[in-house]
Design an enzyme around this catalytic site. Structure first.
Site, PDB file in Angstrom:
ATOM      1  N   HIS A 169     -34.604 -12.025  10.967  1.00 14.53           N
ATOM      2  CA  HIS A 169     -35.805 -11.177  10.888  1.00 14.53           C
ATOM      3  C   HIS A 169     -36.561 -11.427   9.579  1.00 14.53           C
ATOM      4  CE1 HIS A 169     -33.979  -8.825  14.163  1.00 14.53           C
ATOM      5  NE2 HIS A 169     -35.086  -8.159  14.288  1.00 14.53           N
ATOM      6  N   CYS A 229     -29.355 -15.618  15.479  1.00 13.81           N
ATOM      7  CA  CYS A 229     -28.989 -14.320  14.920  1.00 13.81           C
ATOM      8  C   CYS A 229     -27.758 -14.531  14.042  1.00 13.81           C
ATOM      9  CB  CYS A 229     -28.669 -13.375  16.081  1.00 13.81           C
ATOM     10  SG  CYS A 229     -28.034 -11.778  15.591  1.00 13.81           S
TER      11      CYS A 229
HETATM   12  N1  DGL Z   1     -31.717 -10.914  13.250  1.00 11.09           N
HETATM   13  C1  DGL Z   1     -30.328 -10.710  13.207  1.00 11.09           C
HETATM   14  C2  DGL Z   1     -29.608 -11.492  12.129  1.00 11.09           C
HETATM   15  O1  DGL Z   1     -29.999 -12.601  11.861  1.00 11.09           O
HETATM   16  C3  DGL Z   1     -29.741  -9.341  13.391  1.00 11.09           C
HETATM   17  C4  DGL Z   1     -30.281  -8.177  12.692  1.00 11.09           C
HETATM   18  C5  DGL Z   1     -29.723  -6.885  13.308  1.00 11.09           C
HETATM   19  O2  DGL Z   1     -29.917  -6.658  14.552  1.00 11.09           O
HETATM   20  O3  DGL Z   1     -29.080  -6.110  12.555  1.00 11.09           O
HETATM   21  O4  DGL Z   1     -28.591 -10.973  11.638  1.00 11.09           O
END
Ligand code: DGL
Length: 273
Positions: free
Chosen positions: A188, A75
């Site tokens: 994502h 993340c």
């Molecule tokens: N998938 C995550 C990233 O790489 C977080 C996205 C989110 O929850 O705002 O930042």
């Protein structure tokens, strides 16, 4: 269970980290994995840093209780907000985090113009500022938070009108500035690469850092003598702090996996039951 059988722990605010899991899985099919998607709190992007640190610490404690031998912060937002805090809190634990792939983008761009798609907390973090300072020399960066895109992907809308609108609003101004490279600064976003490529055209390179992160995890697992040698396919446990049935259907959409999903609940913002 020997130490080497212990799982690789991976977490994200939601399903985004599955884009990293799939690269780790293909590189190290023998490894057991435990994946935690904090869908009860997604999105992290608009949240205060301190809260993201609390969530990340609570998830790390949970993954360590499941005997995780290394923790992958799959993340960008949690890496930006909490990786330093996690390393200072869990001194004997190895962490692998995400950082926007500005370095490879700067090395590859011909026009000297690069688009970066990430969340607000990633852009605000010291990690992004340091990556830009170290690697963006002479390259012009165009940033966009793609507001609402994480939620669309969490619902499995990889091709819907709203998803397309968000990406067109982000990419069209960058394309007018003649970008030739797009950096995916949110885990994502690899799930909408086909749509990004349709909007941006084949001349624009899209950089997904997940394969490089998977190679780093492999290096550390092997260097630490922690690789699982039992030769069988590793087991993957999927855990969500959201709703198990919807997580299961998203798993099918994103990874074409028919896996069981365990739902857990937070006791408070810092501890998992
Ligand atoms: N998938 C995550 C990233 O790489 C977080 C996205 C989110 O929850 O705002 O930042």
């Amino acid at each position: 269970m020997t130490d080497n059988d212990h799982p690789i722990g991976i977490f994200d605010s939601g399903v985004g980290g599955l884009s990293v899991l799939r690269e780790i899985r293909s590189l190290m099919p023998n490894e057991n994995i435990i994946y935690f998607g904090d869908q009860g709190h997604v999105p992290y992007g608009p949240r205060p840093m301190r809260q993201i640190q609390d969530f990340s610490e609570g998830i790390t404690r949970f993954l360590l209780k499941q005997h995780s031998k290394i923790i992958v912060v799959a993340c960008n937002t949690a890496s930006a907000a909490a990786l330093k805090h996690l390393r200072e809190t869990f001194l004997d634990v190895q962490f692998v985090g995400m950082e926007p792939a500005v370095k490879p983008a700067a090395e590859k761009t011909q026009t000297g113009k690069v688009g970066v798609l990430a969340t607000p907390a990633t852009f605000q973090g010291a990690l992004y500022a340091s990556v830009v300072e170290r690697f963006a020399n002479g390259v012009e960066l165009f940033q966009n938070t793609c507001s609402g895109l994480v939620q669309q992907i969490e619902m499995g809308n990889l091709n819907g009108d709203e998803t397309r609108r968000i990406l067109e609003d982000a990419l069209h101004p960058m394309l007018e500035k003649n970008i030739d490279t797009v950096v995916l600064g949110c885990t994502h976003y690899p799930f909408v690469i086909p749509l990004i490529e349709r909007i941006a055209g084949e001349k624009v390179r899209v950089i997904d850092p997940a394969p490089a992160v998977a190679r780093q995890v492999k290096r550390l697992v092997e260097a630490g003598g922690m690789a699982n040698q039992n030769g069988q396919d590793g087991k993957i446990r999927f855990i969500t702090s959201g709703e198990a049935d919807s997580a299961k259907s998203i798993l099918r959409v994103l990874l074409e996996i028919d896996g069981e999903v365990e739902a857990i609940t937070w006791k408070n913002d810092r501890e998992i039951q």
